[in-house]
Design an enzyme around this catalytic site. Structure first.
Site, mmCIF file in Angstrom:
data_model
loop_
_atom_site.group_PDB
_atom_site.id
_atom_site.type_symbol
_atom_site.label_atom_id
_atom_site.label_comp_id
_atom_site.label_asym_id
_atom_site.label_seq_id
_atom_site.Cartn_x
_atom_site.Cartn_y
_atom_site.Cartn_z
ATOM 1 N N LYS A 1 0.855 -1.181 0.000
ATOM 2 C CA LYS A 1 0.000 0.000 0.000
ATOM 3 C C LYS A 1 0.896 1.237 0.000
ATOM 4 O O LYS A 1 1.929 1.251 0.697
ATOM 5 C CB LYS A 1 -0.893 -0.020 1.244
ATOM 6 C CG LYS A 1 -1.932 1.092 1.328
ATOM 7 C CD LYS A 1 -2.784 0.928 2.596
ATOM 8 C CE LYS A 1 -3.912 1.944 2.670
ATOM 9 N NZ LYS A 1 -4.764 1.755 3.864
ATOM 10 N N SER B 1 -9.738 1.648 2.838
ATOM 11 C CA SER B 1 -8.870 2.409 1.976
ATOM 12 C C SER B 1 -7.795 1.573 1.273
ATOM 13 O O SER B 1 -7.187 2.054 0.320
ATOM 14 C CB SER B 1 -8.177 3.505 2.783
ATOM 15 O OG SER B 1 -7.350 2.938 3.786
ATOM 16 N N SER C 1 -9.808 -0.724 7.139
ATOM 17 C CA SER C 1 -9.263 -0.617 5.784
ATOM 18 C C SER C 1 -8.521 -1.836 5.253
ATOM 19 O O SER C 1 -8.178 -1.862 4.070
ATOM 20 C CB SER C 1 -8.338 0.591 5.687
ATOM 21 O OG SER C 1 -9.121 1.746 5.533
HETATM 22 N N1 GLN Z 1 -13.058 3.898 6.237
HETATM 23 C C1 GLN Z 1 -12.508 4.345 7.466
HETATM 24 C C2 GLN Z 1 -12.148 5.807 7.365
HETATM 25 O O1 GLN Z 1 -12.419 6.385 6.381
HETATM 26 C C3 GLN Z 1 -11.335 3.506 7.852
HETATM 27 C C4 GLN Z 1 -10.099 3.859 7.156
HETATM 28 C C5 GLN Z 1 -8.915 3.031 7.542
HETATM 29 O O2 GLN Z 1 -9.037 2.016 8.211
HETATM 30 N N2 GLN Z 1 -7.746 3.509 7.173
HETATM 31 O O3 GLN Z 1 -11.611 6.399 8.232
#
Ligand code: GLN
Length: 493
Positions: A79, A154, A178
């Site tokens: 990532k 994400s 995420s």
């Molecule tokens: N979807 C969640 C957010 O927008 C989690 C994101 C993540 O785990 N990095 O914060």
């Protein structure tokens, strides 16, 4: 069967026994990426040169009879939140465009030391804020199972790359879901380790009390192999845990007989797609029919998790993101009239709308006069949620829930309504707030052929329990072995 269709463990075995060279494995992946990734968008950047050099080094070690490491020739998508020395790292943001880090993240360093080959940097929501990868400043990423749908986020690029066979394993990060949510939407296995199990050094910070990196792969075994190589104390991250690394691969072989699986009733209420519920319930029946005991448990503060998370995480983000001022990294606005103007314009032009929303939210909840009402209260809710889990885990070894309330949604369908997007995390967020570990494993498909994920949760440092359940379940089912049509496209051409 082609090499890319084999699991990571088996690829590594092939490389270690000279059945195939690491160079050939890496070339095969690059060929696939070239043929398929235009349509998906899982990578932001490839590091062909670095990857091939690393692969050659592994092959040399094998030829010389030296141990090439437990991940010899394992092809990995990182990532783009993990910094890589000499390789541009943007975290999906325009503000880091052109940033070439002078150092390497502990995760990627440990992967390479174990013989892994980093193919490139995977697409993601800007600064890991989002649940669909549509907030990437560079390109959207599509779900390999249906190119009109999101891969989740994400870590959507990482999940899509695994699902389409464009890497052996991918690394993601999980602040509120995420790793697990995109794993569920793309039909792959994703593990969020316990906070502090894997070093955060060189992992660009979003919400520092919640962030944790972990593997996403085609099976629990593949994740176990990778976790053993990257977990453990790191002097460069003072929050990394000084606890012995578990025997995750061994746990994969132990099975779940005799374990008690808790089913939190609050996770099966309104908002849950009936097809997702049915698949997860079938998964639970499979566990019950093969030696697990099932018990209903309760996590009474579940309904407050999203609200608490969307106060705490933006608060931490607003502080972490203060460093992007156009001076030290990446993007700087042109033609500024003075220093202040340069700061303001660089941030206005460099950050996307979701990141700005979080910075404003976070700054607000931390401001004098509102701190107690919002941030202070959210921290109290966080403690209540952690207490819920502590109590519930007195009666069970793991919990099983849906990972996401819905399967992959259409591209664009939630972009105009941030609250709808935040609801995608309703089952994953509590795990982060409580500092637990969780995994998502494929457990079915809906009527449109979209994957469904089942989440397994365990107390802090309970990764071995997750591997026992997940690998045991994967021996009994084949949901994790399916490929989307697009993965086979290379052959057709
Ligand atoms: N979807 C969640 C957010 O927008 C989690 C994101 C993540 O785990 N990095 O914060």
């Amino acid at each position: 069967m082609d090499i890319w269709q084999l699991g990571l463990a088996s690829q590594v075995e092939h490389v270690r026994t000279k059945a195939v060279s690491a160079e050939d494995v890496a070339s095969a992946y690059f060929e696939r990426i070239e043929a398929v990734d235009d349509r998906i968008g899982s990578y932001l950047r490839l590091d062909r040169e670095g990857a091939m050099a690393q692969a050659r080094m592994v092959d040399e070690q094998v030829r010389a009879g030296r141990d090439p490491g437990p991940l010899a020739g394992a092809c990995i998508a990182l990532k783009d939140i993990f910094v890589t020395k000499g390789v541009e790292t943007t975290c999906g943001s325009k503000i880091l465009e052109g940033f070439v880090p002078p150092y390497e993240s502990t995760v990627s360093e440990r992967l390479k030391a174990a013989g892994a080959v980093i193919l490139g940097k995977a697409n993601m929501d800007e600064f890991a804020m989002g649940s669909s990868t549509e907030h990437s400043a560079y390109r959207i990423c599509r779900n390999p199972w249906d190119l009109d749908r999101v891969p989740g986020g994400s870590s959507g690029g990482s999940a899509a790359a695994v699902a389409a066979g464009l890497c052996g394993v991918a690394m993601g990060t999980d602040t509120g879901g995420s790793i697990r949510q995109p794993a569920a939407l793309c039909g792959v296995t994703g593990l969020r380790p316990t906070y502090g199990r894997v070093s955060r050094y060189g992992m660009i910070a979003f919400a520092s009390s919640l962030d944790q990196g972990g593997p996403m792969g085609r099976s629990a075994e593949d994740c176990a192999l990778v976790l053993e190589a990257i977990a453990g104390r790191d002097p460069a991250d003072s929050t990394s845990l000084d606890e012995p690394v578990g025997r995750y691969q061994e746990a994969c072989r132990t099975g779940f007989k005799g374990m008690c699986v808790g089913i939190p009733k609050e996770y099966f209420r309104e908002g849950l797609d009936p097809q997702v519920e049915a698949a997860v319930r079938r998964g639970i029946e499979t566990l019950a029919a093969n030696g697990a005991t099932i018990k209903e448990v309760s996590l009474p503060h579940t309904e407050y998790a999203i609200a608490a998370y969307y106060i705490i995480s933006p608060a931490e983000a607003s502080s972490n993101l203060a460093r992007y001022d156009g001076v030290r990294y990446g993007y700087r606005a042109r033609d500024a009239s003075d220093l202040m103007d340069m700061y303001c314009r660089s941030r206005a032009e460099g950050f996307g709308s979701e990141v700005k929303r979080r910075i404003m939210l976070g700054t607000y909840v931390l401001s004098a006069g509102y701190y107690d009402a919002y941030y202070g209260r959210a921290q109290k809710v966080r403690t209540l949620i952690a207490d819920d889990f502590r109590k519930a885990f007195e009666d069970c070894d793991v919990m099983v829930t849906p990972t996401s309330p819905v399967t992959a949604f259409k591209l664009g369908s939630r972009m105009s309504d941030p609250l709808q997007m935040y609801l995608a995390d309703m089952y994953t967020i509590s795990c982060n707030l409580a500092g637990l570990t969780g995994m998502s494993i494929p457990c079915g498909m809906d009527g449109q052929g979209l994957p469904i994920g089942m989440q397994v949760l365990a107390p802090a440092l309970g990764e071995e329990r997750l591997f026992r359940v997940a690998a045991g379940y994967q021996r009994l089912t084949d949901w994790h072995r399916r490929w989307p049509e697009v993965a086979q496209a290379q052959e057709a051409e």
